[in-house]
Design an enzyme around this catalytic site. Structure first.
Site, PDB file in Angstrom:
ATOM      1  N   ALA A  15       0.801  -1.219   0.000  1.00  0.00           N
ATOM      2  CA  ALA A  15       0.000   0.000   0.000  1.00  0.00           C
ATOM      3  C   ALA A  15       0.834   1.270   0.000  1.00  0.00           C
ATOM      4  O   ALA A  15       0.336   2.341  -0.352  1.00  0.00           O
ATOM      5  CB  ALA A  15      -0.937   0.006   1.209  1.00  0.00           C
ATOM      6  N   GLY A  17       5.166   3.079  -0.024  1.00  0.00           N
ATOM      7  CA  GLY A  17       6.609   2.950  -0.179  1.00  0.00           C
ATOM      8  C   GLY A  17       7.036   2.057  -1.322  1.00  0.00           C
ATOM      9  O   GLY A  17       6.493   2.110  -2.431  1.00  0.00           O
ATOM     10  N   ARG A  20       4.372  -0.316  -2.971  1.00  0.00           N
ATOM     11  CA  ARG A  20       3.500   0.363  -3.932  1.00  0.00           C
ATOM     12  C   ARG A  20       4.259   0.649  -5.235  1.00  0.00           C
ATOM     13  O   ARG A  20       3.702   0.490  -6.332  1.00  0.00           O
ATOM     14  CB  ARG A  20       2.972   1.662  -3.332  1.00  0.00           C
ATOM     15  CG  ARG A  20       2.087   2.448  -4.287  1.00  0.00           C
ATOM     16  CD  ARG A  20       1.333   3.540  -3.577  1.00  0.00           C
ATOM     17  NE  ARG A  20       0.585   4.360  -4.516  1.00  0.00           N
ATOM     18  CZ  ARG A  20      -0.397   5.194  -4.189  1.00  0.00           C
ATOM     19  NH1 ARG A  20      -0.748   5.312  -2.917  1.00  0.00           N
ATOM     20  NH2 ARG A  20      -1.027   5.905  -5.098  1.00  0.00           N
ATOM     21  N   VAL A  66       1.447 -10.527   7.903  1.00  0.00           N
ATOM     22  CA  VAL A  66       2.269 -11.566   7.278  1.00  0.00           C
ATOM     23  C   VAL A  66       2.889 -12.517   8.290  1.00  0.00           C
ATOM     24  O   VAL A  66       3.355 -13.602   7.919  1.00  0.00           O
ATOM     25  CB  VAL A  66       3.375 -10.955   6.394  1.00  0.00           C
ATOM     26  CG1 VAL A  66       2.778 -10.167   5.244  1.00  0.00           C
ATOM     27  CG2 VAL A  66       4.332 -10.088   7.219  1.00  0.00           C
ATOM     28  N   TYR A 155      17.336  -5.881  13.512  1.00  0.00           N
ATOM     29  CA  TYR A 155      16.952  -5.654  12.115  1.00  0.00           C
ATOM     30  C   TYR A 155      17.951  -6.353  11.187  1.00  0.00           C
ATOM     31  O   TYR A 155      17.567  -7.037  10.240  1.00  0.00           O
ATOM     32  CB  TYR A 155      16.921  -4.156  11.836  1.00  0.00           C
ATOM     33  CG  TYR A 155      16.563  -3.801  10.415  1.00  0.00           C
ATOM     34  CD1 TYR A 155      15.232  -3.729  10.005  1.00  0.00           C
ATOM     35  CD2 TYR A 155      17.563  -3.534   9.474  1.00  0.00           C
ATOM     36  CE1 TYR A 155      14.913  -3.405   8.699  1.00  0.00           C
ATOM     37  CE2 TYR A 155      17.243  -3.210   8.170  1.00  0.00           C
ATOM     38  CZ  TYR A 155      15.915  -3.140   7.779  1.00  0.00           C
ATOM     39  OH  TYR A 155      15.599  -2.821   6.482  1.00  0.00           O
ATOM     40  N   ALA A 157      19.849  -8.899  11.881  1.00  0.00           N
ATOM     41  CA  ALA A 157      19.664 -10.347  12.004  1.00  0.00           C
ATOM     42  C   ALA A 157      18.518 -10.825  11.128  1.00  0.00           C
ATOM     43  O   ALA A 157      18.616 -11.857  10.449  1.00  0.00           O
ATOM     44  CB  ALA A 157      19.402 -10.714  13.468  1.00  0.00           C
ATOM     45  N   THR A 192      11.668   6.477   1.821  1.00  0.00           N
ATOM     46  CA  THR A 192      10.269   6.099   2.027  1.00  0.00           C
ATOM     47  C   THR A 192       9.794   6.620   3.379  1.00  0.00           C
ATOM     48  O   THR A 192      10.587   7.032   4.220  1.00  0.00           O
ATOM     49  CB  THR A 192      10.113   4.566   2.020  1.00  0.00           C
ATOM     50  OG1 THR A 192      10.838   4.020   3.141  1.00  0.00           O
ATOM     51  CG2 THR A 192      10.651   3.961   0.731  1.00  0.00           C
TER      52      THR A 192
END
Length: 265
Positions: A15, A17, A20, A66, A155, A157, A192
């Protein structure tokens, strides 16, 4: 080169960044797009814009977490019901480099486990061994999956995990029987909303000056340049296992895999 006309793509985090931008790049080539996102308002707003621009029947949106297998499975079920097939899966949804990694478990669940779930679903719904026509899976990692970033170890990892997972799936000796390609895109800092939110400076952040220096020395990609790199990765049909990095200063670099030819943005 992969013919994208009427191909059906599932794109997570679609939706806003990069998600999209990837979706619009595929739409411009004649593909049909199923986006899922945790944010309903953004998803519905994006869908409305696309319906006006590309017409009815080429796009759909479904809310999805997700990291929840059932929620993610529902996206594949609804996409198959609407479009009849799935040819491309882009596991893009993720949590950015937060200056305070307080909710680190969520970062792992979304950035890594979500990618694993999405890849497994892609094999289930697309592979020739499951009665599908094959296709391509693009997992979105980061250059933080290739090199350390001192202020966001969790992050890193998660993104190292995405790179290693994707390469390992692609290396399966039976991959040809699946009729699928598994690829990994690793953008550096990109302009973004997620990047802006994750790097909103706070004076109390330790080593904020060093963080700023790192961002400045690396440079910030435009969304368009990353989308162009994404399309090169998608359309090259002879690149299973490729890991592509994209940065402002170095452009496109293949870290693993053998592309037809190297290029620059």
């Amino acid at each position: 080169m992969m013919d994208l006309h009427n191909k059906v793509a599932v794109i997570t985090g679609g939706a806003r960044g990069l998600g999209r931008a990837f979706s619009e790049a595929l739409l411009s080539k004649g593909a049909k797009i199923s986006i899922c996102d945790i944010n309903v308002a953004d998803g519905e707003a994006t869908l409305q814009v696309w319906r006006e621009k590309y017409g009815e029947g080429r796009t759909m949106f479904k809310q999805c977490d997700v990291s929840n297998k059932q929620s993610f499975t529902d996206v594949f079920v609804e996409t198959k019901r609407k479009f009849g097939t799935i040819d491309i899966v882009v596991n893009n949804a993720g949590i950015g480099k937060e200056l305070f990694e307080q909710d680190w478990e969520k970062t792992i669940h979304v950035n890594l486990i979500g990618v694993i779930i999405g890849t497994d679903l892609a094999v289930q719904y697309m592979s020739k061994s499951s009665g599908g026509y094959g296709g391509v899976v693009i997992n979105i990692a980061s250059t933080a999956g290739l090199t350390p970033v001192f202020y966001s170890p969790v992050y890193c990892a998660s993104k190292y995990g995405v790179v290693g997972f994707t390469r390992s799936v692609a290396a399966n000796p039976n991959v040809c029987d699946l009729g699928m390609r598994f690829l990994c895109l690793c953008p550096a800092y990109t302009d973004t909303g997620l990047f802006q939110a994750g790097h909103s400076g706070r004076k109390e952040v330790p080593n904020l000056d060093k963080i700023s220096q790192l961002v400045k020395s690396t440079g910030i990609n435009s969304v368009e340049s990353v989308a162009n790199a994404f399309m090169e990765l998608v359309e090259n049909e002879n690149n299973n296992g490729a890991v592509m990095a994209v940065s402002l200063k170095k452009g496109i670099e293949y870290k693993h895999g053998r592309p037809v030819q190297k290029s620059r943005i």
